[in-house]
Design an enzyme around this catalytic site. Structure first.
Site, PDB file in Angstrom:
ATOM      1  N   GLY A 148      30.447  26.741  25.649  1.00 20.70           N
ATOM      2  CA  GLY A 148      30.820  25.947  24.482  1.00 20.70           C
ATOM      3  C   GLY A 148      32.316  25.794  24.280  1.00 20.70           C
ATOM      4  CB  ILE A 180      16.747  15.646  30.633  1.00 22.07           C
ATOM      5  CG1 ILE A 180      17.731  15.815  31.791  1.00 22.07           C
ATOM      6  CG2 ILE A 180      16.371  14.185  30.448  1.00 22.07           C
ATOM      7  CD1 ILE A 180      17.218  15.353  33.119  1.00 22.07           C
ATOM      8  CG  ASN A 233      26.832  14.259  28.154  1.00 21.64           C
ATOM      9  OD1 ASN A 233      27.036  15.421  27.779  1.00 21.64           O
ATOM     10  ND2 ASN A 233      26.548  13.972  29.408  1.00 21.64           N
ATOM     11  CG  ASP A 235      25.253  11.934  33.840  1.00 26.73           C
ATOM     12  OD1 ASP A 235      25.251  12.372  32.674  1.00 26.73           O
ATOM     13  OD2 ASP A 235      25.099  12.652  34.843  1.00 26.73           O
ATOM     14  CB  SER A 290      33.216   9.891  32.001  1.00 24.83           C
ATOM     15  OG  SER A 290      33.789   9.669  33.270  1.00 24.83           O
TER      16      SER A 290
HETATM   17  C1  GRF Z   1      31.605  20.665  30.896  1.00 23.68           C
HETATM   18  O1  GRF Z   1      32.195  20.752  32.136  1.00 23.68           O
HETATM   19  C2  GRF Z   1      31.030  19.303  30.692  1.00 23.68           C
HETATM   20  O2  GRF Z   1      31.660  18.307  31.414  1.00 23.68           O
HETATM   21  C3  GRF Z   1      29.610  19.457  31.169  1.00 23.68           C
HETATM   22  O3  GRF Z   1      29.260  20.766  30.818  1.00 23.68           O
HETATM   23  C4  GRF Z   1      30.404  21.587  30.747  1.00 23.68           C
HETATM   24  C5  GRF Z   1      30.373  22.287  29.441  1.00 23.68           C
HETATM   25  O4  GRF Z   1      31.318  23.320  29.379  1.00 23.68           O
HETATM   26  N1  GRF Z   1      28.763  18.448  30.609  1.00 23.68           N
HETATM   27  P1  GRF Z   1      31.567  24.096  28.021  1.00 23.68           P
HETATM   28  O5  GRF Z   1      30.278  24.802  27.648  1.00 23.68           O
HETATM   29  O6  GRF Z   1      32.010  23.120  26.997  1.00 23.68           O
HETATM   30  O7  GRF Z   1      32.658  25.082  28.361  1.00 23.68           O
END
Ligand code: GRF
Length: 322
Positions: free
Chosen positions: A16, A95, A110, A148, A139
């Site tokens: 997170g 998902i 996202n 995505d 992105s």
């Molecule tokens: C990130 O790299 C994001 O791009 C992907 O999941 C990861 C989440 O990391 N969708 P975090 O839990 O926010 O550190």
């Protein structure tokens, strides 16, 4: 008067760090969003503990032993309870069901660790390195049922170094994500009150009608049907005129009775504009949550019909499916 901050629920599964970046950004003065809930499918997610520590409401519900629909329903109930208007996925490793995504269309974002449309799915860093790309990145995109693939709202580019491993690259992409996500979310939630964005939406709809062009009238943009020389206005775009708070499109009603009926029964949608109201134009308010753009499109077409020569309205009737 500035709009109240948009209420946002964040879904996480793991550390997170993006959630933390969003949370701290939301606490800056005049931030256009606030975090009302952090929810997870993983009760052990590290990010939940941080959210709790920071005094943010949390919700955890393991997906194990539940169907996708049931799990989504539990998450959605928590979101509704929090009265969040947007859902932001930040490392949410589930998902979501199509029905869920469709119900929240335009209101789920996202972040994905690649320069979309390249490298959808997993292992994005390794794939970018293996392909010999000069840059990786992240992105922020709208979530649609296809993985995505929703509209990309913003991207950050991160140069790939000669000796980069997926891990070393991931670290730098994370730093970029933490800058990108709060900015992209802020821009996205603010666009509903941004006159430039609202004008662009109206212009797209108005100029899709036959033989139309944009033209200023009394210093405000408007739209006419017919020739440049002798066209007639069918819409005016109005930004906080005469002390009003509204950003609106003015369109022609059938007359005073209809105008009065609309402004009385739905004052959150319609108002009687200064000057134009006297000749039966109504203001359709655009700087409000949940504008139905197909409804705005219908008003524009109706108003266009009142101003267009019959040659053109006949053409449009013939082209319309019955
Ligand atoms: C990130 O790299 C994001 O791009 C992907 O999941 C990861 C989440 O990391 N969708 P975090 O839990 O926010 O550190």
């Amino acid at each position: 008067m500035p709009n109240p901050p948009a209420k946002v629920a964040i879904f996480i599964s793991g550390t997170g760090t993006n959630m933390a970046a969003l949370l701290y950004a939301s606490r800056a003065e005049k931030a256009p969003f606030e975090i009302v809930l952090v929810a997870s499918n993983n009760p052990q997610a590290e990010g939940l503990a941080l959210a709790e520590l920071e005094g943010v409401a949390t919700f955890a519900h393991s997906h194990k032993g539940h169907s996708r629909e049931d799990h989504d329903a539990a998450m959605e109930a928590a979101v509704r309870e929090s009265s969040a208007q947007y859902i932001v996925l930040a490392g949410y490793m589930r998902i979501l069901s199509d029905a869920f995504v469709e119900r929240w269309a335009g209101r789920i974002l996202n972040i994905h660790p690649s320069l979309l449309p390249r490298y959808k799915g997993l292992d994005t860093y390794a794939r970018a390195i293996a392909a010999g790309d000069s840059h990786a990145g992240a992105s922020v995109h709208l979530v649609t049922p296809e993985l995505d693939a929703g509209e990309v709202l913003a991207q950050a580019r991160v140069a790939i170094a000669p000796g980069d491993t997926p891990e070393s690259l991931a670290q730098r992409v994370k730093l970029a994500e933490h800058q990108l996500y709060p900015r992209a979310l802020a821009e996205y939630v603010a666009r509903g009150s941004d006159p430039e964005y609202l004008y662009a939406r109206v212009a797209e709809l108005a100029l899709a009608l036959p033989e139309t062009h944009a033209k200023d009238s009394h210093g405000s943009p408007g739209f006419r049907v017919g020739t440049e020389k002798s066209g007639r206005f069918f819409a005016h775009f109005s930004v906080r005129h005469h002390g009003s708070e509204h950003v609106a499109v003015l369109v022609k009603t059938s007359g005073m009775d209809e105008l009065h009926g609309l402004t009385e029964s739905q004052p959150e949608v319609y108002f009687r504009p200064a000057y134009y109201g006297a000749s039966g134009w109504v203001g359709v308010i655009l700087n409000r949550p949940d504008v139905d753009w197909s409804h705005v499109g219908e008003w524009l077409e109706r108003s266009w019909r009142t101003a267009a020569p019959s040659r053109l309205t006949r053409q449009l009737n013939a082209a319309e499916p019955f």
